[in-house]
Scaffold this active site. Structure first.
Site, PDB file in Angstrom:
ATOM      1  N   ASP A  95      27.231  -0.596 -31.091  1.00  0.00           N
ATOM      2  CA  ASP A  95      27.441  -1.382 -29.770  1.00  0.00           C
ATOM      3  C   ASP A  95      26.177  -1.850 -29.191  1.00  0.00           C
ATOM      4  OD1 ASP A  95      25.761   0.997 -29.317  1.00  0.00           O
ATOM      5  OD2 ASP A  95      27.420   2.126 -28.227  1.00  0.00           O
ATOM      6  N   GLU A 117      32.360   1.458 -37.056  1.00  0.00           N
ATOM      7  CA  GLU A 117      32.143   2.231 -35.967  1.00  0.00           C
ATOM      8  C   GLU A 117      32.699   1.394 -34.636  1.00  0.00           C
ATOM      9  OE1 GLU A 117      28.950   5.551 -34.636  1.00  0.00           O
ATOM     10  OE2 GLU A 117      28.811   3.798 -33.358  1.00  0.00           O
ATOM     11  N   GLU A 130      26.104  -0.510 -23.400  1.00  0.00           N
ATOM     12  CA  GLU A 130      26.976  -0.436 -24.771  1.00  0.00           C
ATOM     13  C   GLU A 130      28.510  -0.369 -24.700  1.00  0.00           C
ATOM     14  OE1 GLU A 130      22.908   1.672 -25.027  1.00  0.00           O
ATOM     15  OE2 GLU A 130      24.531   1.826 -23.632  1.00  0.00           O
ATOM     16  N   HIS A 204      17.305   8.426 -24.095  1.00  0.00           N
ATOM     17  CA  HIS A 204      16.995   7.206 -24.242  1.00  0.00           C
ATOM     18  C   HIS A 204      17.914   6.069 -23.590  1.00  0.00           C
ATOM     19  CE1 HIS A 204      20.326   7.062 -27.033  1.00  0.00           C
ATOM     20  NE2 HIS A 204      20.549   5.815 -26.899  1.00  0.00           N
ATOM     21  N   ARG A 206      19.642   3.674 -21.017  1.00  0.00           N
ATOM     22  CA  ARG A 206      19.111   2.937 -20.211  1.00  0.00           C
ATOM     23  C   ARG A 206      19.786   3.416 -18.787  1.00  0.00           C
ATOM     24  NH1 ARG A 206      16.681  -2.419 -20.977  1.00  0.00           N
ATOM     25  NH2 ARG A 206      16.330  -2.571 -23.398  1.00  0.00           N
ATOM     26  N   HIS A 236      11.176   8.680 -27.037  1.00  0.00           N
ATOM     27  CA  HIS A 236      11.559   7.295 -27.265  1.00  0.00           C
ATOM     28  C   HIS A 236      10.303   6.278 -27.101  1.00  0.00           C
ATOM     29  CE1 HIS A 236      13.884   3.489 -27.355  1.00  0.00           C
ATOM     30  NE2 HIS A 236      14.631   4.108 -28.169  1.00  0.00           N
TER      31      HIS A 236
END
Length: 372
Positions: A95, A117, A130, A204, A206, A236
């Site tokens: 994604d 996936e 995503e 991590h 956003r 990260h």
């Protein structure tokens, strides 16, 4: 048959590595690899571990680069790669911005797209960006390689075009490959006390930038007051994470901030952990496969199988809820066992069978009664 796989991030590299190795073993397949460099240092470590070398490296990442700039640069550069390579099929994973740009570039040139996936959904705005990327790729692909029956059912309900196969998650294949190299080494991490229980934290996403991460840091500070634990935090490389976490947790006793761990070191830490706190889908899958109790630091997840099996709990970013759930599992450690709900280590073979239009014996997860 010439296939072009496009990856840009560490999770993509981990989950595509078993597929790329399986493709390389197939006679009559000309398998090419293009990397965008969306994650530079993290990506290179994984490629080196699995003995993979890109045929084309676009090296797109620039300091402070925003998503729109990355997407537009990727779309433009990948169009040139497609013109040069002229693949019969493009393979994307997951994604990411890289996956969406590659799928759209291939679609514009009329090149079939296989989506590894596929079908994971929250049917909500998050995970951002995503969720939108993955759903957009589903509209462009004609071969959908779903990791679980639930993901396959999502695609069936959406009436996507093309074929859908339930393959298991290739990330579990990769985990098995890493564990094979870990067995000869002790699960020790330099500087971590061996007489305390280990909590492994990763973050991590956003969607957590700003106030949600501030709340998560507050929860970690509260948990760290326990004298019987040590918290390991691989940080990260995104500066919007590194700076705030260093300011919030850098001087807190019982918390150790470290640079991103190598693949082997991370799996060793995961195998040693008594509790996992994460907003990562891949870590959620790996922890479930190893039987590790996991607090999922999100309000919704597209990976509910571990939660339904009793190995994971969705806690969001509320600090009181996180700290309370952590205390419950630390004070009353659950009797958990490794679970095969996400895969059996054979996903790459099924994916290649689907790519080559061979019969696919689809993945059937190991089902148990939920644990208390």
């Amino acid at each position: 048959m010439r296939v072009l796989s496009v990856i840009g991030t560490r999770p993509e590299a981990v989950k595509m590595a078993p597929v790329l190795r399986a493709l390389a073993a197939e006679p009559g397949i000309d398998s090419r690899l293009c990397v965008t460099g969306q994650h530079r240092e993290l990506l290179d470590d994984v490629l080196l571990f699995f003995g993979l070398a890109p045929d084309i490296d676009l090296d797109l990442m620039a300091p402070g680069q925003e998503l729109n700039a990355l997407f537009s640069a990727g779309l433009h550069r990948l169009d040139g790669v497609l013109a040069q390579i002229a693949p019969d099929r493009v393979i994307v994973q997951g994604d990411t911005t890289t996956a969406y740009a590659a799928a759209l570039a291939a679609h514009h040139r009329g090149i079939p797209v296989a989506h590894v996936e596929a079908g994971l959904r929250t049917y909500a705005h998050h995970p951002w960006p995503e969720e939108a990327n993955r759903r957009a790729i589903a509209l462009l692909a004609d071969l959908h390689l779903a990791p679980t029956p639930a993901a396959g059912a999502n695609l069936a309900a959406e009436r996507v075009r093309g074929r859908v196969f339930v393959t298991g998650n290739s990330g579990i294949d990769a985990l098995h490959m890493v564990l094979a190299r870990c067995d000869a080494a002790p699960d020790t991490i330099a500087g971590l006390p061996v007489d305390r229980r280990l909590i492994l934290f990763t973050g991590h996403r956003r969607e957590h930038f700003g106030a949600p991460f501030d709340s998560i840091w507050a929860a970690l500070r509260e948990i760290a007051e326990r004298p019987d634990i040590a918290i390991l935090c691989p940080v990260h490389p995104n500066p919007r994470i590194g700076g705030p976490i260093a300011e919030a947790l850098g001087q807190v006793a019982n918390i150790r901030l470290v640079p991103p761990l190598s693949l082997v070191t991370f799996v060793r830490a995961l195998r040693r952990a008594d509790l996992v706190l994460t907003d990562s889908g891949g870590v959620q899958e790996e922890a479930t496969a190893l039987g590790k109790p996991t607090l999922v630091l999100r309000d919704a997840t597209e990976r509910n199988e571990g939660i339904e099996a009793g190995l994971a709990k969705l806690v969001g970013s509320n600090p009181a809820r996180i700290a309370e759930a952590a205390a419950q599992w630390l004070d009353r450690p659950p009797l958990l066992a490794p679970s095969g709900v996400y895969g059996d280590g054979q996903a790459a073979g099924r994916i290649v069978d689907a790519l080559l239009d061979r019969a696919v014996e689809e993945f059937v997860p190991e089902l148990r009664d939920p644990l208390p």
